[in-house]
Design an enzyme around this catalytic site. Structure first.
Site, PDB file in Angstrom:
ATOM      1  N   SER A  21      37.975  44.716  47.015  1.00  0.00           N
ATOM      2  CA  SER A  21      37.250  45.599  47.928  1.00  0.00           C
ATOM      3  C   SER A  21      35.790  45.188  47.904  1.00  0.00           C
ATOM      4  O   SER A  21      35.335  44.510  46.968  1.00  0.00           O
ATOM      5  CB  SER A  21      37.383  47.052  47.449  1.00  0.00           C
ATOM      6  OG  SER A  21      36.448  47.901  48.079  1.00  0.00           O
ATOM      7  N   TYR A  75      37.931  53.663  40.975  1.00  0.00           N
ATOM      8  CA  TYR A  75      38.173  52.665  42.012  1.00  0.00           C
ATOM      9  C   TYR A  75      37.250  51.458  41.834  1.00  0.00           C
ATOM     10  O   TYR A  75      37.700  50.304  41.913  1.00  0.00           O
ATOM     11  CB  TYR A  75      37.955  53.307  43.378  1.00  0.00           C
ATOM     12  CG  TYR A  75      38.318  52.430  44.552  1.00  0.00           C
ATOM     13  CD1 TYR A  75      39.641  52.215  44.899  1.00  0.00           C
ATOM     14  CD2 TYR A  75      37.323  51.830  45.322  1.00  0.00           C
ATOM     15  CE1 TYR A  75      39.969  51.419  45.990  1.00  0.00           C
ATOM     16  CE2 TYR A  75      37.645  51.044  46.416  1.00  0.00           C
ATOM     17  CZ  TYR A  75      38.968  50.836  46.740  1.00  0.00           C
ATOM     18  OH  TYR A  75      39.289  50.046  47.815  1.00  0.00           O
TER      19      TYR A  75
END
Length: 262
Positions: A152, A165
């Site tokens: 990401s 995350y």
């Protein structure tokens, strides 16, 4: 202009690929893109209905696809996923480790550790497990192959409130680099794709929770002023799996419309 020796090297004809989290969003798009380039695709997802929908859309085009229901955080299920891939299609040439869940949303001092552990399990542990058994199979075949891990933009640019995350996606890049170092001598390439704001059910759900629209949010996340399409991430993953990327390993390819340049 490409010479004749390079034409078609972005194809995946005859290659067998696993795509985890292939039932919806970027995973489903990636599976369809890879099948479009000629791969025989195994779609893995915990959601059987979504996974079957993806493979039916692929089979309808005349390509080959197979679904395996799998909890990618469970080692025995991941081992069985790779074994079923080989029993179905005879080998494994490439894999896109895409499965992930919605990021956490609390600052560190208020973190829900059960939620934190679940994000780490699905977004990081699963990548390690998939790499373990995918690479084992590639080695058993004599080496060669390509693994793409989906990170990401949060792999390199943290956001507040997403500690699990961010930690998981940083870890994905670390695993990618480690795998590239360990298995380059056997011809196995390991790379990562770092998506930005991609128009997926996960992103749309986040917008619904906040009350923002794409027009409100996209300009802050994209130099193009729009969300990315899942297929745009799928194209990057497919290219890294192809022979056109034969001299690339240990790399993190950002697909984020310039977000990280700011």
């Amino acid at each position: 202009m490409a010479d004749g020796s390079t034409i078609g090297r972005n194809r995946l004809d005859g290659k067998v690929a696993i795509v985890t989290g292939g039932g919806i969003g970027m995973g489903a798009a990636t599976a369809r893109v890879m099948a479009g380039y000629g791969a025989r695709v195994v779609v893995a997802d915990l959601n059987a209905e979504a996974g079957h929908s993806t493979i039916q859309s692929i089979i309808a085009t005349g390509a080959e696809a197979h679904f395996v229901q799998c909890n990618v955080a469970d080692e025995e299920q991941v081992k069985a996923l790779v074994a079923e891939t080989v029993s179905t299609f005879g080998r494994l040439d490439c894999a896109v480790n895409n499965a992930a869940i919605t990021p956490d949303s609390l600052p560190i001092a208020e973190a829900d550790m059960a939620a934190w552990d679940r994000v780490i399990d699905i977004d990081l542990r699963s990548v390690m497990l998939c790499m373990k058994y995918e690479i084992r199979q590639m080695l058993a075949q004599g080496g060669g192959g390509a693994v793409v891990n989906i990170g990401s933009v949060s792999s390199v640019r943290p956001q507040p409130g997403n500690s699990a995350y961010v930690a998981a996606k940083h870890g994905v890049v670390g695993l990618t680099k480690t795998g590239s170092l360990e298995y380059a001598p056997q011809g196995i390439r390991v790379n990562a794709v770092l998506p930005g704001a991609i128009d997926t059910p996960m992103l749309r759900g986040a917008l619904d929770q906040t009350g923002y629209t794409e027009a409100d949010f996209a300009p802050a996340l994209s130099l193009f002023g729009r969300f990315g399409r899942p297929e745009e991430v799928g194209e990057a993953s497919a290219w890294l799996c192809s022979d056109a990327a034969s001299y690339i390993t240990g790399h993190s390819l950002a697909v984020e419309a310039g977000y990280l340049t700011r």
